[in-house]
Design an enzyme around this catalytic site. Structure first.
Site, PDB file in Angstrom:
ATOM      1  N   ALA A   1       2.945 -11.810  -4.812  1.00  0.00           N
ATOM      2  CA  ALA A   1       3.561 -12.909  -4.076  1.00  0.00           C
ATOM      3  C   ALA A   1       4.469 -13.678  -5.039  1.00  0.00           C
ATOM      4  CB  ALA A   1       2.494 -13.822  -3.492  1.00  0.00           C
TER       5      ALA A   1
ATOM      6  N   GLU B   1      -2.554  -5.584  -2.340  1.00  0.00           N
ATOM      7  CA  GLU B   1      -3.167  -5.934  -1.059  1.00  0.00           C
ATOM      8  C   GLU B   1      -2.383  -5.343   0.111  1.00  0.00           C
ATOM      9  OE1 GLU B   1      -5.264 -10.204  -2.079  1.00  0.00           O
ATOM     10  OE2 GLU B   1      -3.082 -10.035  -2.254  1.00  0.00           O
TER      11      GLU B   1
ATOM     12  N   GLY C   1      -0.393  -9.346  -4.307  1.00  0.00           N
ATOM     13  CA  GLY C   1      -0.048  -9.105  -2.913  1.00  0.00           C
ATOM     14  C   GLY C   1       0.484  -7.714  -2.660  1.00  0.00           C
TER      15      GLY C   1
ATOM     16  N   GLU D   1      -4.780 -12.148 -10.126  1.00  0.00           N
ATOM     17  CA  GLU D   1      -4.787 -13.552  -9.702  1.00  0.00           C
ATOM     18  C   GLU D   1      -5.608 -14.480 -10.591  1.00  0.00           C
ATOM     19  OE1 GLU D   1      -3.682 -11.193  -6.028  1.00  0.00           O
ATOM     20  OE2 GLU D   1      -5.133 -10.971  -7.666  1.00  0.00           O
TER      21      GLU D   1
END
Length: 260
Positions: A66, A114, A111, A134
Site C-alpha cells: 500500500a 495480500e 498489500g 508491516e
C-alpha cells in the site's frame, strides 16, 4: 473501460487486469481501490470473461504494498476505514465467479502479497519477492494478511513471516505453498495464459461451482461444507455441460462445453 490506475482488456475469454503505477512500483492507493471497486462488478457480470489474470505493470513489481505516503498521516479512524476498504476490494476479487490467477512479476509485499493471496492461483516469476513487512512499519497487515496467509501456508510459517517482516523469494514461496508455480520472468504471462486456457477448456459452470464450494467450505465446519458441496453437485445435473461431458465420455470424444 478506461481507468487512471488499471489497464483492463479481454481477449479470447481471458480478462487481464494490470495495475499501472510503475513509477510507484504499483503501490495501492485510493485511486487504485476506487478503480477496482468500479471494475470488479462489471467483470463478475460479464459472461464472456471465463478467467481473470491480475498482474503489475513493468518487470519490477506486482504490487510493492500500500502507498506509504498516503498512509503516513492517517488517524486511527482513517486507518480503520482504509483497512476496511482493502478487505472489501480483496473480498470482491476472491468472490468473483471466475477463477483469478495472480501473475506475480516482481515485488509482492504487504498489500501486494495480500492481493495475490486473494486470487485463486499464484504463478510467480523467478524474480518475484513475497512478504508482509508491516510490523517493521509499526502496523499489522491490514488487507487480510493475518487471515489468508495462515490458511495458505499454515499457522507457524505465517506467524514467522509476519512477526519477522521477512521477505522470501519465489522458490521459497513455492516450497511453503504460497506460490503454485515458478517460471522464468520472460515466460510469466505466457504461463498464466496457458493455465487460463486449460481451465477454460473445462465446463465454466462446473469450475465456478467448484470455486464457490471451496470458498464456502473454508469458512465453515466440514459437515456444513460437505452439505454445500452436495447442493452444487446436484445443481450440475441441471446443466447442459453435465449432459455433454458425460455423453462425450461415453462416446470417447472430447466434450464441447457451452457453460450452460
Amino acid at each position: 473501460m478506461e481507468y487512471s490506475t488499471l489497464l483492463y482488456g479481454v481477449e479470447d475469454g481471458i480478462g487481464t487486469i494490470t495495475i499501472n503505477r510503475p513509477k510507484a512500483l504499483n503501490a495501492l492507493n485510493g485511486a487504485v481501490m476506487a478503480d477496482f471497486t468500479d471494475l470488479l462488478p462489471k467483470i463478475a457480470a460479464d459472461e464472456a470473461v471465463k478467467v481473470v489474470i491480475i498482474t503489475g505493470s513493468g518487470n519490477k513489481s506486482f504490487v510493492a504494498g500500500a502507498d506509504i505516503t498516503e498512509m503516513q498521516k492517517m488517524s486511527a479512524i482513517e486507518g480503520r476505514k482504509w483497512g476496511k476498504l482493502g478487505h472489501e476490494v480483496f473480498d470482491k476479487i476472491e468472490k468473483l465467479p471466475q477463477p483469478v490467477i495472480a501473475a506475480v512479476n516482481g515485488f509482492a509485499l504487504g498489500g501486494g502479497c495480500e492481493l495475490a493471496m486473494a486470487c485463486d492461483i499464484r504463478i510467480a516469476a523467478d524474480s518475484a519477492l513475497f512478504g508482509q513487512p508491516e510490523v517493521g512499519l509499526g502496523i499489522t497487515p491490514g488487507f487480510a494478511g493475518t487471515q489468508r496467509l495462515p490458511r495458505l501456508v499454515g499457522k507457524g510459517i505465517a506467524k514467522e513471516l509476519i512477526y519477522t517482516a521477512s521477505n522470501i523469494d519465489a522458490q521459497e514461496a513455492y516450497r511453503i505453498g504460497l506460490a503454485n508455480k515458478v517460471v522464468p520472468a520472460a515466460e510469466l504471462m505466457e504461463a498464466a495464459q496457458k493455465l487460463a486456457k486449460k481451465i477454460m477448456s473445462k465446463s465454466s459452470t462446473a469450475v465456478q461451482l467448484c470455486k464457490a464450494a471451496i470458498n464456502e467450505g473454508l469458512d465453515v465446519d466440514l459437515a456444513s461444507g460437505s452439505a454445500y458441496e452436495s447442493e452444487v453437485f446436484g445443481l450440475c445435473f441441471a446443466t447442459e455441460d453435465q449432459k455433454e461431458g458425460m455423453t462425450a465420455f461415453v462416446e470417447k470424444r472430447k466434450p464441447v462445453f457451452t457453460g450452460k
